[in-house]
Design an enzyme around this catalytic site. Structure first.
Site, PDB file in Angstrom:
ATOM      1  CG  HIS A   5       7.508  37.064  38.792  1.00 32.91           C
ATOM      2  ND1 HIS A   5       7.501  38.433  38.989  1.00 32.91           N
ATOM      3  CD2 HIS A   5       6.982  36.875  37.560  1.00 32.91           C
ATOM      4  CE1 HIS A   5       6.997  39.043  37.922  1.00 32.91           C
ATOM      5  NE2 HIS A   5       6.667  38.120  37.036  1.00 32.91           N
ATOM      6  CG  ASP A  12      10.588  39.846  40.749  1.00 34.87           C
ATOM      7  OD1 ASP A  12       9.862  38.854  40.533  1.00 34.87           O
ATOM      8  OD2 ASP A  12      11.477  40.222  39.955  1.00 34.87           O
ATOM      9  CG  ASP A  45       4.662  41.259  35.206  1.00 33.49           C
ATOM     10  OD1 ASP A  45       4.915  40.103  35.558  1.00 33.49           O
ATOM     11  OD2 ASP A  45       5.484  41.992  34.625  1.00 33.49           O
ATOM     12  CD  GLU A  88       9.832  37.511  35.111  1.00 35.28           C
ATOM     13  OE1 GLU A  88       9.815  37.259  33.887  1.00 35.28           O
ATOM     14  OE2 GLU A  88       9.557  38.655  35.566  1.00 35.28           O
ATOM     15  CD  GLU A  89       9.180  41.953  36.191  1.00 36.62           C
ATOM     16  OE1 GLU A  89       9.739  42.073  35.089  1.00 36.62           O
ATOM     17  OE2 GLU A  89       7.947  41.845  36.321  1.00 36.62           O
ATOM     18  CG  ASP A 114       5.196  36.301  34.486  1.00 36.59           C
ATOM     19  OD1 ASP A 114       4.585  37.319  34.864  1.00 36.59           O
ATOM     20  OD2 ASP A 114       6.435  36.244  34.412  1.00 36.59           O
ATOM     21  CG  HIS A 123       7.335  45.343  32.325  1.00 35.51           C
ATOM     22  ND1 HIS A 123       8.535  44.915  31.801  1.00 35.51           N
ATOM     23  CD2 HIS A 123       6.914  44.351  33.126  1.00 35.51           C
ATOM     24  CE1 HIS A 123       8.798  43.691  32.260  1.00 35.51           C
ATOM     25  NE2 HIS A 123       7.822  43.344  33.066  1.00 35.51           N
TER      26      HIS A 123
END
Length: 471
Positions: free
Chosen positions: A97, A99, A130, A164-165, A193, A442
């Site tokens: 991903h 995003d 990520d 995805e997030e 991931d 994150h």
């Protein structure tokens, strides 16, 4: 035969990092629908790169999404790509991903989060680990075979999304829709991931699921002055604090009745897997920036992170949170928390028990305010079979590139599509991380090391080869 490939990667590592810098510069935050145009830009760049390499690309429509306001807007598409196929070769489908989580310099970043910056061998930037870095590493692995004029030893497909997030909206439906076409000839699905658990390379065989909750308490028609009304009304914030305080004990124990009843029991064989992981408690305390964990031993800490459920409170919307003072009673506040789930737990059942608990606690407050509980995400946990051929090839590739046996780990975070791919397609799914244990996905100052990014690209090159050698 791998040495020329590894040499090419070493010689072109600055070019690869420059490309990652271009990707990180796009603030593709899926949590803000106003920025979904940035996700579209990121997907277009990804698709164009694959086209330039000779791959065929489709930007698959996945429909629309209804916002909390009731407005419905189109979802960003999903990239479906593949290179020329050889029917005699195995086919691997790589998921990723592009995003990212929100990021602002004022959150505590020491660099601009959207300007990839190298400091002491680490590449800092939102999405570096990520998941833009690993996605690019896979693309660079294919590019390396092409540039050295070697045939890809396996057929390669990509499925790359931009949501995805926030729960991969539309991806499950697309997987079902394309199960008899795009996925029909796929033998293996691989996901990169997540990150290693320690400084040792790893193969991941399980992830936790997750449900995300919004607890909204609505009171007066407008914000009130605490000097005028304080002490005479039921304040929404006080109600919300009571509700949030009823969810989890300071020891980490979840207080919601029945939520943990379905957790799979721990077997002797499973416990032994934790004993073989070189998890240094003091090192991990330093990485987390804490003085101690809730548990006392390595095994207990790892199991708390990976194979038992947890509940975390993330924030309160509507409260005064700016610098300075403001003596206001908010008319409406919303608490946000998530509950990570493990095998045998089912999101719908968990969400029902959470709402029942909150309604019961709220009823005991005898408050005239209004409560609304909303659950989102609802992603199931996932566990793979360590005897699967993919794990054999992954282990051999790690030994070839890093010279060590991989650690077999689980992941405390949630990768919803791992379970969905396995359940819908029936294909072999493996998680194959290249991110470091201290990458800080994150959080502020997310990074991937130059070493992991470049050696990870070699790892994927070696994995293609090892997968082709399986009988």
């Amino acid at each position: 035969m791998l040495e020329p490939l590894f040499q090419y990667i070493d010689e072109h590592q600055n070019k690869f990092i420059q490309r990652l810098q271009q990707w990180v510069a796009i603030p593709s935050d899926s949590g803000d629908p106003a920025k979904w145009f940035e996700i579209q830009k990121m997907l277009d760049i990804t698709a164009e790169k694959i086209r330039q390499m000779g791959g065929s690309v489709e930007l698959a429509d996945v429909g629309a999404h209804q916002l909390p306001s009731g407005e419905t807007i189109p979802l960003p598409p999903v990239v479906l790509a593949e290179f020329v196929k050889d029917p005699l070769k195995a086919t691997i489908c790589i998921y990723g991903h592009v995003d990212v989580q929100p990021a602002r310099k004022e959150d505590g970043w020491k660099t601009d989060p959207f300007n990839l910056t190298e400091i002491n061998g680490n590449l800092y930037g939102r999405g570096a680990s990520d998941n833009k870095g690993p996605v690019l590493a896979w693309i660079h692995a294919v590019e390396t075979y092409q540039a050295t004029q070697q045939d890809l030893p396996v057929n390669v497909k990509f499925i790359i999304e931009g949501m995805e997030e926030v729960g991969s909206h539309g991806l499950l439906e697309l997987t079902k829709k394309r199960n008899d076409s795009f996925f029909a000839d796929v033998d293996y699905i691989v996901i990169s991931d997540n990150v290693w658990a320690t400084k040792t390379p790893a193969l991941t065989y399980g992830t936790r699921g997750s449900s995300y909750f919004f607890v909204e308490v609505v009171g007066p028609k407008k914000d009130l002055h605490s000097g005028v009304c304080g002490g005479s009304i039921h304040e929404p914030m006080s109600d919300l604090i009571a509700l949030l305080g009823s969810l989890v004990h300071h020891t980490g124990k979840i207080l919601i009745p029945g939520v943990c009843d379905d957790v799979a029991p721990l077997s002797t064989d499973e416990r032994k897997l934790y004993e073989n992981i070189t998890f240094d408690l003091e090192d991990m305390k330093s990485v987390a920036g804490v003085k101690h964990f809730l548990q006392d031993t390595k095994e207990e800490v790892l199991m708390a992170r990976w194979r038992y459920p947890s509940l975390s409170i993330h924030g309160i919307q509507g409260a005064f949170a700016e610098p300075g003072t403001k003596t206001v009673i908010p008319k409406q506040v919303t608490g946000k928390f998530s509950l990570r789930q493990v095998p045998n737990m089912k999101p719908p059942d968990v969400e029902k028990k959470v709402e029942q608990h909150l309604q019961q606690v709220f009823s005991r407050l005898n408050s005239p305010n209004r409560l609304k509980v909303t659950a989102t995400v609802g992603a199931k946990p996932w566990v793979a079979n360590l005897k699967d051929p993919q794990y054999i090839a992954g282990r051999r590739a790690i030994i070839k590139v890093f010279g060590v046996e991989p650690e077999l780990i689980r992941e405390g975070s949630t990768i919803p599509i791992a379970h969905d791919f396995q359940e819908v397609t029936g294909k072999s799914v493996m998680m194959f991380p290249i991110g470091g244990h201290d990458d800080g996905e994150h959080s502020e100052n997310e990074k991937i090391s130059r070493y992991n990014f470049i050696e990870g690209t070699k790892l994927f090159v070696a994995y293609f080869h090892e997968l082709s050698q399986l009988q």
